[in-house]
Enzyme design. Sequence first.
Site, PDB file in Angstrom:
ATOM      1  N   ASP A   8      40.695 -39.763  75.141  1.00  0.00           N
ATOM      2  CA  ASP A   8      41.869 -39.312  74.394  1.00  0.00           C
ATOM      3  C   ASP A   8      42.561 -40.489  73.700  1.00  0.00           C
ATOM      4  O   ASP A   8      42.293 -41.662  74.003  1.00  0.00           O
ATOM      5  CB  ASP A   8      42.831 -38.637  75.382  1.00  0.00           C
TER       6      ASP A   8
ATOM      7  N   ASP B  43      44.738 -29.256  70.019  1.00  0.00           N
ATOM      8  CA  ASP B  43      45.429 -28.819  71.230  1.00  0.00           C
ATOM      9  C   ASP B  43      45.849 -27.366  71.105  1.00  0.00           C
ATOM     10  O   ASP B  43      46.293 -26.759  72.083  1.00  0.00           O
ATOM     11  CB  ASP B  43      46.677 -29.683  71.477  1.00  0.00           C
TER      12      ASP B  43
HETATM   13  C1  GLA Z   1      46.305 -34.672  74.881  1.00  0.00           C
HETATM   14  C2  GLA Z   1      45.035 -33.864  74.779  1.00  0.00           C
HETATM   15  C3  GLA Z   1      45.072 -32.718  75.751  1.00  0.00           C
HETATM   16  C4  GLA Z   1      45.283 -33.251  77.154  1.00  0.00           C
HETATM   17  C5  GLA Z   1      46.534 -34.106  77.208  1.00  0.00           C
HETATM   18  C6  GLA Z   1      46.662 -34.802  78.539  1.00  0.00           C
HETATM   19  O1  GLA Z   1      47.381 -33.960  74.401  1.00  0.00           O
HETATM   20  O2  GLA Z   1      44.827 -33.414  73.486  1.00  0.00           O
HETATM   21  O3  GLA Z   1      43.893 -31.965  75.687  1.00  0.00           O
HETATM   22  O4  GLA Z   1      44.152 -33.988  77.518  1.00  0.00           O
HETATM   23  O5  GLA Z   1      46.532 -35.092  76.193  1.00  0.00           O
HETATM   24  O6  GLA Z   1      47.758 -35.621  78.592  1.00  0.00           O
END
Ligand code: GLA
Length: 740
Positions: free
Chosen positions: A479, A549
């Site tokens: 990420d 997301d």
């Molecule tokens: C980001 C990612 C999510 C999740 C969160 C965790 O927003 O896109 O899928 O992994 O971080 O903190």
Amino acid sequence: MSIYFEEKSGTFHLTNNEISYLIKILENGHLGHLYFGKAVHHKENFDYLVEMKQRPMTSCVFKENNLFALEHTQQEFPSYGSGDFRQPAVRVQQKNGSALTDFVFESYRVQKGKPTLQGLPATYCESEDEAETLCITVKDELTGVKADLLYTIFAGRSALARSVYFVNEGNEDVFLDTAMSLCLDLPDYDYEWVQLSGSWSRERHVCKRHLQYGIQSVGSTRGTSSHNHNPFVALKRPDTTETEGEALGFSLIYSGNFLAQAEVDNWNVTRFTMGIHPLNFNWKLEPGESFQTPEAVAVYSENGLNGMSQTFHKLYQKRLARGYWRDRPRPILINNWEATEFDFTEEKLISIARTAKEQGIEMFVLDDGWFGKRVSDFAGLGDWYPNPDRLENGITGLAEKIEALDMKFGLWIEPEMVNLDSDLYRAHPDWLLATPGRRMSTGRNQYVLDFSRGEVVDYIYESLAKLLREAKISYIKWDMNRCITEPYSAKLPADREQEVLHRYILGVYDLYDRLTTEFPHVLFESCASGGGRFDPGILYYAPQGWVSDDTDAIERLKIQYGTSMCYPVSCMGAHVSAVPNQQVQRMTSLKTRANVACFGTFGYELDLNLLSQEELAQVREQVKFMKEYREVLQFGTFYRLKSPFEGNFGCWMCVSEDQNTAIVGWYKILNGPIQPFQRVKLRGLDSSKAYCVDGEEVYYGDELMNIGLVTTDNSSGQIVDGIEPSGDFDSRLFILKAKK
Ligand code: GLA
């Protein structure tokens, strides 16, 4: 596929059965651009394409020739200051304060195959007969700066890869402040510009406008390729549709700041340039030093936007993505993030995994919150060792337990980041990007590590490699959850500070390279707060990426549709999540959520223990379906059939390579009363084959493509006996199988 050079006319012709690209050495030694488009016969010269006209207010190259003016000449590698007033492909600042250059043809060479780009992701060949590369060397005599302009043409693909390699053969330092990967002068501007734009949670929406006089551009200055604009642009003729007409597609294989720009001059010529964004970029080249630009890919299609997309899909799927997972159907996973966020125990995780296993799910992924003091997003980033207060058996123990369920285990990391509340920051406060004397902007309570520094990348590599060596980890979700601000490295000298953002990306690529090399069987999925770094550069290392997301099925229709302009289904991370949806509070059926997510790498992101027995039975069916058809869905040819941006319906399909199986996804946004009959013309089938649709009626491929598949929906406000009424956000999958 051939690359010709006609000595007498100074003409280069790169061609295969699909496309031609023509370059000519001009009278002043500069490279002129003659043509890019559908393949044409080879000839000794195409000089008629160097059109010249005397126009007032023009500055000419030679005093004895008032026709030859750079501003009216289509070029390959233009610079500013000697009569071309448009945006340049290159700018080199020199010691005497000048930024003028005069890049003149020096030599050329043709080689089989395609060279790799040092430290940068790029398309590649598996054997030398797949591609040929032309390298034209131009030199600016006064500074001694040389540029190798690289053009690769691939057998059987309507695509051309380009990049530029600079070397300073002079005696003085120079600074590159513009170094575009691609410059293409097109003879007219009758194009619609198509870009993929949005924000967090609504990435890569399709936006269109007609080109206009002046400059139009998209780009990123956020340190990542960004949610806001993707490093992709198409130029299509106004009457080009999804299936017919000309389109040019441009894509930059890069994950940092980029610029994609069209400048239309007052004589209707369009100059398209693409490369690293010149804002906050200035690269010092000492004598003997070199600089490699990222690679840009240009695609030509005469079969509309679908034709363009398919060329990108096949190229990126087979010759950009790499490694063990490139051609393999992707595991169906369950991710705990939307189920638990930071609130989990080992027991809770195991219980989700166990229920997932019972439904046939193959992999359990532990998301954020397992390391350091990470119980919220205020602490822990940088400390890549498990938190024993939460996971008494560590990652190794948890992974063993998951493996004992006969599932694979995956893990979330965010290697480029640090929280101030972390052991890493306390030990190395100068390891983050920050400008002396300036406030540090914060994003999600975290800061960005200085990946331009080798020792920082080494440290993170060691901590992650240790984890991967010790625990049975089969998948990594990498990420990156904030933009870069105050870009400044404590390590770089002042005259190299403007290199930091590109050096940062090189550091990211270096870490990816080392981890994927040492752990070739681990499946990497990229992520950046959803789709904030969903670009071809990352695809080279991580064959799939978290698209957004936003997991709402209806929002995802647009996001996945837009993403498909350039990226194949096999790289689109898509999960079924809970309702009401976290991001938009919408209620959609479990069926529709899965019908959208199955055009992706597919997984679940919810607490399966909260589902009813009926819902779990549905999940089992979905998983079974996905296992049976994921090969077609992820690796078939993808066609967009109906745009959710242009109406109340979305429709797309995937066809297997042998044209024996196809899956059509049909989606309704809002319901309406007394609806009209509907058909969708399918694509890519074999006209002469008879297809059984959903195991029932049989239709010929030509019927389905010319007459169409009947998709009339039952929701006319009346309940028909035996047919379930349909409501808002309904969807259907049609399974087509050719009869033996
Ligand atoms: C980001 C990612 C999510 C999740 C969160 C965790 O927003 O896109 O899928 O992994 O971080 O903190």
